[in-house]
Design a protein around this motif. Structure first.
Motif, PDB file in Angstrom:
ATOM      1  N   ARG A  71       0.841  -1.203   0.000  1.00 21.98           N
ATOM      2  CA  ARG A  71       0.000   0.000   0.000  1.00 21.98           C
ATOM      3  C   ARG A  71       0.869   1.242   0.000  1.00 21.98           C
ATOM      4  N   ASP A  72       0.316   2.305  -0.566  1.00 28.52           N
ATOM      5  CA  ASP A  72       0.947   3.617  -0.549  1.00 28.52           C
ATOM      6  C   ASP A  72      -0.102   4.568   0.016  1.00 28.52           C
ATOM      7  N   ASN A  73       0.006   4.861   1.298  1.00 36.12           N
ATOM      8  CA  ASN A  73      -1.022   5.673   1.946  1.00 36.12           C
ATOM      9  C   ASN A  73      -1.061   7.094   1.385  1.00 36.12           C
ATOM     10  N   ALA A  74       0.080   7.612   0.983  1.00 36.18           N
ATOM     11  CA  ALA A  74       0.119   8.967   0.429  1.00 36.18           C
ATOM     12  C   ALA A  74      -0.680   9.054  -0.869  1.00 36.18           C
ATOM     13  N   LYS A  75      -0.723   7.955  -1.596  1.00 42.44           N
ATOM     14  CA  LYS A  75      -1.466   7.924  -2.856  1.00 42.44           C
ATOM     15  C   LYS A  75      -2.838   7.289  -2.698  1.00 42.44           C
ATOM     16  N   SER A  76      -3.174   6.894  -1.475  1.00 41.35           N
ATOM     17  CA  SER A  76      -4.459   6.217  -1.222  1.00 41.35           C
ATOM     18  C   SER A  76      -4.647   5.049  -2.180  1.00 41.35           C
ATOM     19  N   THR A  77      -3.612   4.237  -2.290  1.00 40.08           N
ATOM     20  CA  THR A  77      -3.609   3.138  -3.245  1.00 40.08           C
ATOM     21  C   THR A  77      -3.116   1.861  -2.577  1.00 40.08           C
ATOM     22  N   VAL A  78      -3.764   0.763  -2.905  1.00 34.65           N
ATOM     23  CA  VAL A  78      -3.309  -0.551  -2.468  1.00 34.65           C
ATOM     24  C   VAL A  78      -3.073  -1.396  -3.721  1.00 34.65           C
ATOM     25  N   TYR A  79      -2.038  -2.230  -3.675  1.00 34.63           N
ATOM     26  CA  TYR A  79      -1.626  -3.027  -4.821  1.00 34.63           C
ATOM     27  C   TYR A  79      -1.695  -4.517  -4.491  1.00 34.63           C
ATOM     28  N   LEU A  80      -1.827  -5.307  -5.538  1.00 40.58           N
ATOM     29  CA  LEU A  80      -1.702  -6.758  -5.400  1.00 40.58           C
ATOM     30  C   LEU A  80      -0.846  -7.267  -6.554  1.00 40.58           C
ATOM     31  N   GLN A  81       0.377  -7.662  -6.240  1.00 43.52           N
ATOM     32  CA  GLN A  81       1.256  -8.272  -7.231  1.00 43.52           C
ATOM     33  C   GLN A  81       0.964  -9.766  -7.237  1.00 43.52           C
ATOM     34  N   MET A  82       0.576 -10.268  -8.390  1.00 45.67           N
ATOM     35  CA  MET A  82       0.202 -11.666  -8.524  1.00 45.67           C
ATOM     36  C   MET A  82       1.172 -12.352  -9.470  1.00 45.67           C
ATOM     37  N   ASP A  83       1.926 -13.304  -8.957  1.00 42.11           N
ATOM     38  CA  ASP A  83       2.883 -14.062  -9.740  1.00 42.11           C
ATOM     39  C   ASP A  83       2.483 -15.528  -9.777  1.00 42.11           C
ATOM     40  N   SER A  84       3.076 -16.258 -10.697  1.00 40.68           N
ATOM     41  CA  SER A  84       2.807 -17.701 -10.831  1.00 40.68           C
ATOM     42  C   SER A  84       1.305 -17.970 -10.837  1.00 40.68           C
ATOM     43  N   LEU A  85       0.602 -17.222 -11.643  1.00 37.34           N
ATOM     44  CA  LEU A  85      -0.859 -17.339 -11.667  1.00 37.34           C
ATOM     45  C   LEU A  85      -1.310 -18.706 -12.157  1.00 37.34           C
ATOM     46  N   LYS A  86      -2.437 -19.144 -11.590  1.00 40.43           N
ATOM     47  CA  LYS A  86      -3.025 -20.436 -11.923  1.00 40.43           C
ATOM     48  C   LYS A  86      -4.440 -20.211 -12.451  1.00 40.43           C
ATOM     49  N   PRO A  87      -4.952 -21.157 -13.229  1.00 38.11           N
ATOM     50  CA  PRO A  87      -6.333 -21.016 -13.719  1.00 38.11           C
ATOM     51  C   PRO A  87      -7.340 -20.811 -12.583  1.00 38.11           C
ATOM     52  N   GLU A  88      -7.092 -21.411 -11.431  1.00 39.04           N
ATOM     53  CA  GLU A  88      -8.017 -21.263 -10.303  1.00 39.04           C
ATOM     54  C   GLU A  88      -7.973 -19.871  -9.674  1.00 39.04           C
ATOM     55  N   ASP A  89      -7.062 -19.019 -10.112  1.00 37.86           N
ATOM     56  CA  ASP A  89      -7.047 -17.625  -9.666  1.00 37.86           C
ATOM     57  C   ASP A  89      -8.023 -16.769 -10.470  1.00 37.86           C
ATOM     58  N   THR A  90      -8.620 -17.339 -11.496  1.00 38.45           N
ATOM     59  CA  THR A  90      -9.586 -16.602 -12.312  1.00 38.45           C
ATOM     60  C   THR A  90     -10.763 -16.139 -11.452  1.00 38.45           C
ATOM     61  N   ALA A  91     -11.011 -14.840 -11.449  1.00 37.46           N
ATOM     62  CA  ALA A  91     -12.061 -14.258 -10.611  1.00 37.46           C
ATOM     63  C   ALA A  91     -12.143 -12.761 -10.874  1.00 37.46           C
ATOM     64  N   VAL A  92     -13.191 -12.158 -10.346  1.00 34.47           N
ATOM     65  CA  VAL A  92     -13.237 -10.692 -10.262  1.00 34.47           C
ATOM     66  C   VAL A  92     -12.603 -10.311  -8.928  1.00 34.47           C
ATOM     67  N   TYR A  93     -11.646  -9.400  -8.978  1.00 34.84           N
ATOM     68  CA  TYR A  93     -10.911  -8.985  -7.786  1.00 34.84           C
ATOM     69  C   TYR A  93     -11.390  -7.601  -7.344  1.00 34.84           C
ATOM     70  N   TYR A  94     -11.626  -7.475  -6.054  1.00 35.60           N
ATOM     71  CA  TYR A  94     -12.102  -6.243  -5.449  1.00 35.60           C
ATOM     72  C   TYR A  94     -11.184  -5.835  -4.301  1.00 35.60           C
ATOM     73  N   CYS A  95     -11.121  -4.546  -4.033  1.00 37.29           N
ATOM     74  CA  CYS A  95     -10.492  -4.113  -2.792  1.00 37.29           C
ATOM     75  C   CYS A  95     -11.583  -3.564  -1.871  1.00 37.29           C
ATOM     76  N   ASN A  96     -11.314  -3.599  -0.600  1.00 36.50           N
ATOM     77  CA  ASN A  96     -12.240  -3.099   0.409  1.00 36.50           C
ATOM     78  C   ASN A  96     -11.467  -3.058   1.721  1.00 36.50           C
ATOM     79  N   ILE A  97     -12.047  -2.452   2.707  1.00 37.85           N
ATOM     80  CA  ILE A  97     -11.385  -2.486   3.996  1.00 37.85           C
ATOM     81  C   ILE A  97     -11.475  -3.901   4.571  1.00 37.85           C
ATOM     82  N   ALA A  98     -10.662  -4.175   5.543  1.00 36.38           N
ATOM     83  CA  ALA A  98     -10.666  -5.474   6.232  1.00 36.38           C
ATOM     84  C   ALA A  98     -10.483  -5.183   7.715  1.00 36.38           C
ATOM     85  N   ARG A  99     -11.599  -4.841   8.354  1.00 42.42           N
ATOM     86  CA  ARG A  99     -11.520  -4.451   9.772  1.00 42.42           C
ATOM     87  C   ARG A  99     -10.856  -5.547  10.606  1.00 42.42           C
ATOM     88  N   ARG A 100     -11.235  -6.818  10.279  1.00 41.29           N
ATOM     89  CA  ARG A 100     -10.668  -7.985  10.965  1.00 41.29           C
ATOM     90  C   ARG A 100      -9.671  -8.627  10.017  1.00 41.29           C
TER      91      ARG A 100
END
Length: 123
Positions: A71-100
């Motif tokens: 994350r880069d708080n100054a830019k209000s941005t969160v990133y997800l670097q995904m390597d070695s991707l597999k077919p089972e990673d196919t999905a719609v990806y969302y960001c949101n808070i995670a209180r827990r």
């Protein structure tokens, strides 16, 4: 007004990489742990990675060692670097808070969701 905008998805072959980005309202990022969630066809949405304001992280076993959240708080941005991707990673990806952020089964996101970004991994 709450706003979350995800980007960076696409079509990639198995073994490939993608980097997702999420920008949003500054107050959301400044005050909360953030998470990347995904929803595959016919499945429930699940938290796959979370990061606290201070940088502590938590990953689902299915992505541990392959995905990296940051994350880069100054830019209000969160990133997800995904390597070695597999077919089972196919999905719609969302960001949101995670209180827990430590509890992958009950992370307590907001009710509001952005449009997400589609990741398709071909075999």
């Amino acid at each position: 007004q709450v706003q979350l905008v995800e980007s960076g998805g696409g079509l990639v072959q198995a073994g490939g990489s993608l980097r997702l980005s999420c920008t949003g309202s500054g107050s959301i990022f400044k005050l909360n742990a953030m998470g990347w969630y995904r929803q595959a066809p016919g499945k429930q949405r699940e938290l796959v990675a979370a990061i606290t304001i201070g940088g502590s992280t938590n990953y689902a076993d299915s992505v541990k060692g392959r995905f990296t959240i940051s994350r880069d708080n100054a830019k209000s941005t969160v990133y997800l670097q995904m390597d070695s991707l597999k077919p089972e990673d196919t999905a719609v990806y969302y960001c949101n808070i995670a209180r827990r952020w430590w509890d992958l089964t009950r992370p307590s996101p907001m009710d509001y969701w952005g449009k997400g970004t589609l990741v398709t991994v071909s075999s």
